[in-house]
Design a protein around this motif. Structure first.
Motif, PDB file in Angstrom:
ATOM      1  N   GLY A  46      96.132   2.253 -60.381  1.00 52.92           N
ATOM      2  CA  GLY A  46      95.259   3.174 -60.818  1.00 52.92           C
ATOM      3  C   GLY A  46      95.870   4.051 -62.025  1.00 52.92           C
ATOM      4  N   TYR A  47      95.385   5.221 -62.495  1.00 52.59           N
ATOM      5  CA  TYR A  47      95.851   5.884 -63.663  1.00 52.59           C
ATOM      6  C   TYR A  47      95.440   7.361 -63.379  1.00 52.59           C
ATOM      7  CZ  TYR A  47      95.935   1.444 -66.091  1.00 52.59           C
ATOM      8  OH  TYR A  47      96.551   0.344 -66.591  1.00 52.59           O
ATOM      9  N   GLY A  48      96.135   8.475 -64.051  1.00 52.65           N
ATOM     10  CA  GLY A  48      95.970   9.794 -63.756  1.00 52.65           C
ATOM     11  C   GLY A  48      96.653  10.395 -65.213  1.00 52.65           C
ATOM     12  N   GLY A  49      95.877  11.638 -65.366  1.00 50.73           N
ATOM     13  CA  GLY A  49      96.691  12.293 -66.396  1.00 50.73           C
ATOM     14  C   GLY A  49      96.668  14.013 -66.130  1.00 50.73           C
ATOM     15  N   LEU A  50      97.522  14.550 -66.846  1.00 52.67           N
ATOM     16  CA  LEU A  50      97.926  16.129 -66.816  1.00 52.67           C
ATOM     17  C   LEU A  50      97.693  16.481 -68.499  1.00 52.67           C
ATOM     18  CD1 LEU A  50     100.861  15.987 -64.588  1.00 52.67           C
ATOM     19  CD2 LEU A  50      98.683  16.639 -63.800  1.00 52.67           C
ATOM     20  N   GLU A  51      97.090  17.764 -68.353  1.00 53.59           N
ATOM     21  CA  GLU A  51      96.775  18.385 -69.402  1.00 53.59           C
ATOM     22  C   GLU A  51      97.515  19.566 -69.192  1.00 53.59           C
ATOM     23  OE1 GLU A  51      92.871  17.900 -71.103  1.00 53.59           O
ATOM     24  OE2 GLU A  51      93.102  19.451 -72.573  1.00 53.59           O
ATOM     25  N   ARG A  52      98.412  20.013 -69.937  1.00 52.94           N
ATOM     26  CA  ARG A  52      99.437  21.368 -69.822  1.00 52.94           C
ATOM     27  C   ARG A  52      98.439  22.374 -70.559  1.00 52.94           C
ATOM     28  NH1 ARG A  52     104.412  21.503 -67.981  1.00 52.94           N
ATOM     29  NH2 ARG A  52     103.959  23.714 -68.011  1.00 52.94           N
ATOM     30  N   LEU A  53      98.405  23.624 -69.808  1.00 50.81           N
ATOM     31  CA  LEU A  53      97.746  24.714 -70.496  1.00 50.81           C
ATOM     32  C   LEU A  53      98.807  25.995 -70.147  1.00 50.81           C
ATOM     33  CD1 LEU A  53      94.374  23.780 -69.157  1.00 50.81           C
ATOM     34  CD2 LEU A  53      95.105  23.605 -71.549  1.00 50.81           C
ATOM     35  N   GLY A  54     100.029  25.812 -70.481  1.00 54.29           N
ATOM     36  CA  GLY A  54     101.047  26.970 -70.036  1.00 54.29           C
ATOM     37  C   GLY A  54     101.331  26.690 -68.647  1.00 54.29           C
ATOM     38  N   THR A  55     100.894  27.905 -67.715  1.00 52.11           N
ATOM     39  CA  THR A  55     101.242  27.643 -66.366  1.00 52.11           C
ATOM     40  C   THR A  55      99.942  27.102 -65.662  1.00 52.11           C
ATOM     41  OG1 THR A  55     100.446  29.808 -65.824  1.00 52.11           O
ATOM     42  CG2 THR A  55     102.896  29.415 -66.179  1.00 52.11           C
ATOM     43  N   ASP A  56      98.858  26.821 -66.360  1.00 51.64           N
ATOM     44  CA  ASP A  56      97.865  26.101 -65.900  1.00 51.64           C
ATOM     45  C   ASP A  56      97.842  24.626 -65.998  1.00 51.64           C
ATOM     46  OD1 ASP A  56      96.586  28.393 -64.856  1.00 51.64           O
ATOM     47  OD2 ASP A  56      95.731  29.006 -66.634  1.00 51.64           O
ATOM     48  N   VAL A  57      97.329  23.939 -65.246  1.00 52.55           N
ATOM     49  CA  VAL A  57      97.288  22.552 -65.764  1.00 52.55           C
ATOM     50  C   VAL A  57      95.957  21.845 -65.406  1.00 52.55           C
ATOM     51  CG1 VAL A  57      98.205  21.594 -63.454  1.00 52.55           C
ATOM     52  CG2 VAL A  57      98.233  20.091 -65.378  1.00 52.55           C
ATOM     53  N   LEU A  58      95.342  21.132 -66.315  1.00 54.84           N
ATOM     54  CA  LEU A  58      94.073  20.239 -66.093  1.00 54.84           C
ATOM     55  C   LEU A  58      94.446  19.091 -65.391  1.00 54.84           C
ATOM     56  CD1 LEU A  58      90.869  20.655 -66.286  1.00 54.84           C
ATOM     57  CD2 LEU A  58      91.115  19.711 -68.236  1.00 54.84           C
ATOM     58  N   VAL A  59      94.089  18.713 -64.210  1.00 52.18           N
ATOM     59  CA  VAL A  59      94.466  17.349 -63.734  1.00 52.18           C
ATOM     60  C   VAL A  59      93.099  16.405 -64.250  1.00 52.18           C
ATOM     61  CG1 VAL A  59      94.516  16.004 -61.634  1.00 52.18           C
ATOM     62  CG2 VAL A  59      95.587  18.093 -61.823  1.00 52.18           C
ATOM     63  N   ARG A  60      93.169  15.246 -64.686  1.00 48.23           N
ATOM     64  CA  ARG A  60      92.143  14.746 -65.348  1.00 48.23           C
ATOM     65  C   ARG A  60      92.241  13.074 -65.152  1.00 48.23           C
ATOM     66  NH1 ARG A  60      91.919  15.003 -71.796  1.00 48.23           N
ATOM     67  NH2 ARG A  60      90.916  12.985 -71.404  1.00 48.23           N
ATOM     68  N   SER A  61      91.490  12.473 -65.390  1.00 48.08           N
ATOM     69  CA  SER A  61      91.789  10.950 -66.070  1.00 48.08           C
ATOM     70  C   SER A  61      91.918  10.158 -64.596  1.00 48.08           C
ATOM     71  CB  SER A  61      92.361  10.535 -66.771  1.00 48.08           C
ATOM     72  OG  SER A  61      91.936  11.283 -68.276  1.00 48.08           O
ATOM     73  N   VAL A  62      91.847  10.731 -63.434  1.00 44.96           N
ATOM     74  CA  VAL A  62      92.145  10.292 -62.031  1.00 44.96           C
ATOM     75  C   VAL A  62      91.150   9.028 -61.869  1.00 44.96           C
ATOM     76  CG1 VAL A  62      92.517  10.538 -59.500  1.00 44.96           C
ATOM     77  CG2 VAL A  62      93.224  12.367 -61.226  1.00 44.96           C
ATOM     78  N   VAL A  63      91.692   7.742 -61.798  1.00 46.08           N
ATOM     79  CA  VAL A  63      90.996   6.519 -61.333  1.00 46.08           C
ATOM     80  C   VAL A  63      91.659   5.502 -60.713  1.00 46.08           C
ATOM     81  CG1 VAL A  63      91.347   5.694 -63.747  1.00 46.08           C
ATOM     82  CG2 VAL A  63      89.266   5.001 -62.317  1.00 46.08           C
ATOM     83  N   VAL A  64      91.206   5.138 -59.778  1.00 47.63           N
ATOM     84  CA  VAL A  64      91.910   3.977 -58.845  1.00 47.63           C
ATOM     85  C   VAL A  64      90.973   2.838 -59.292  1.00 47.63           C
ATOM     86  CG1 VAL A  64      91.977   3.120 -56.569  1.00 47.63           C
ATOM     87  CG2 VAL A  64      92.481   5.452 -56.970  1.00 47.63           C
ATOM     88  N   LEU A  65      91.631   1.497 -59.450  1.00 47.77           N
ATOM     89  CA  LEU A  65      91.042   0.391 -59.893  1.00 47.77           C
ATOM     90  C   LEU A  65      89.882   0.024 -58.803  1.00 47.77           C
ATOM     91  CD1 LEU A  65      93.776  -1.845 -61.274  1.00 47.77           C
ATOM     92  CD2 LEU A  65      92.389  -0.067 -62.265  1.00 47.77           C
ATOM     93  N   PRO A  66      88.611  -0.273 -59.190  1.00 48.51           N
ATOM     94  CA  PRO A  66      87.508  -0.519 -58.141  1.00 48.51           C
ATOM     95  C   PRO A  66      87.953  -1.375 -56.994  1.00 48.51           C
ATOM     96  CG  PRO A  66      86.744  -0.570 -60.451  1.00 48.51           C
ATOM     97  CD  PRO A  66      88.197  -0.591 -60.458  1.00 48.51           C
ATOM     98  N   GLY A  67      88.681  -2.386 -57.152  1.00 53.51           N
ATOM     99  CA  GLY A  67      89.010  -3.183 -56.113  1.00 53.51           C
ATOM    100  C   GLY A  67      89.787  -2.735 -54.917  1.00 53.51           C
ATOM    101  N   VAL A  68      90.545  -1.618 -55.458  1.00 48.36           N
ATOM    102  CA  VAL A  68      91.437  -0.853 -54.412  1.00 48.36           C
ATOM    103  C   VAL A  68      91.308   0.399 -53.993  1.00 48.36           C
ATOM    104  CG1 VAL A  68      93.452  -2.594 -54.842  1.00 48.36           C
ATOM    105  CG2 VAL A  68      93.188  -0.512 -56.208  1.00 48.36           C
ATOM    106  N   ARG A  69      89.798   0.772 -54.078  1.00 50.37           N
ATOM    107  CA  ARG A  69      89.564   1.973 -53.460  1.00 50.37           C
ATOM    108  C   ARG A  69      89.380   2.216 -52.202  1.00 50.37           C
ATOM    109  NH1 ARG A  69      85.032   3.437 -58.556  1.00 50.37           N
ATOM    110  NH2 ARG A  69      86.889   3.266 -60.216  1.00 50.37           N
TER     111      ARG A  69
END
Ligand SMILES: CC(C)(COP(=O)(O)OP(=O)(O)OC[C@H]1O[C@@H](n2cnc3c(N)ncnc32)[C@H](O)[C@@H]1OP(=O)(O)O)[C@@H](O)C(=O)NCCC(=O)NCCS
Length: 142
Positions: A46-69
């Motif tokens: 899978g994949y995942g992402g972080l978008e930094r906003l100072g002391t805040d963070v947006l967790v995003r783009s979290v995806v597990v490949l369909p075959g291993v969910r």
């Protein structure tokens, strides 16, 4: 063991998996984002992402490949992303989702009314346009 490595925002596999999961790709290359590829024993799960906003963070783009969910990878990936964000100094994690709110509430996230969200989060491209109808979730990671 699940390992995370940095992946380029232009990585074609990252983009293909996000598109297949109907997650935003329009703003991947913009500043402040970091994306990770997760592997178990050398196999990409899978994949995942972080978008930094100072002391805040947006967790995003979290995806597990369909075959291993459904094998726990999503929860482990999210925990690793939150750990990375906390170690980098973030105190509050935010997340926008149209389909996986229950998954993230199991990890401790709670729904947050947009009127109570920081301007930095409301100003992200995800919140303003791409995910304007998505649920907003918050988790304190201080
Ligand atoms: C959401 C997602 C990342 C979960 O990954 P996963 O590896 O299947 O999740 P896990 O196996 O770690 O599941 C952990 C728990 O959450 C539950 N769960 C998984 N996906 C769920 C969902 N979409 N809604 C509600 N519960 C969910 C599982 O049943 C499991 O429960 P259990 O512990 O009682 O067995 C995966 O389904 C996915 O990639 N979805 C498409 C992309 C997406 O919507 N991402 C979120 C927006 S960023």
């Amino acid at each position: 063991m699940l390992t995370a490595s940095v992946v380029d925002a232009n990585d074609t596999s990252l983009r293909a998996v996000l598109v297949e999961a109907r997650l935003p790709v329009e703003d991947l290359t913009e500043a402040g984002r970091a994306f990770y590829r997760f592997e178990d024993g050398g196999t990409v799960v899978g994949y995942g992402g972080l978008e930094r906003l100072g002391t805040d963070v947006l967790v995003r783009s979290v995806v597990v490949l369909p075959g291993v969910r459904g094998k726990g990878y999503g929860a482990s990936m999210a925990q690793q992303l939150l750990g990375m964000a906390a170690r980098a100094g973030a105190t509050d994690a935010y997340l926008l989702t149209t389909s996986a709110a229950e998954f993230f509430t199991r990890l401790g996230f709670r729904p947050l009314d947009r009127v109570n969200a920081p301007a930095s989060v409301l100003g992200t491209r995800q919140a303003m346009s791409i995910c304007s109808t998505a649920a907003l979730l918050h988790l304190s990671i201080a």
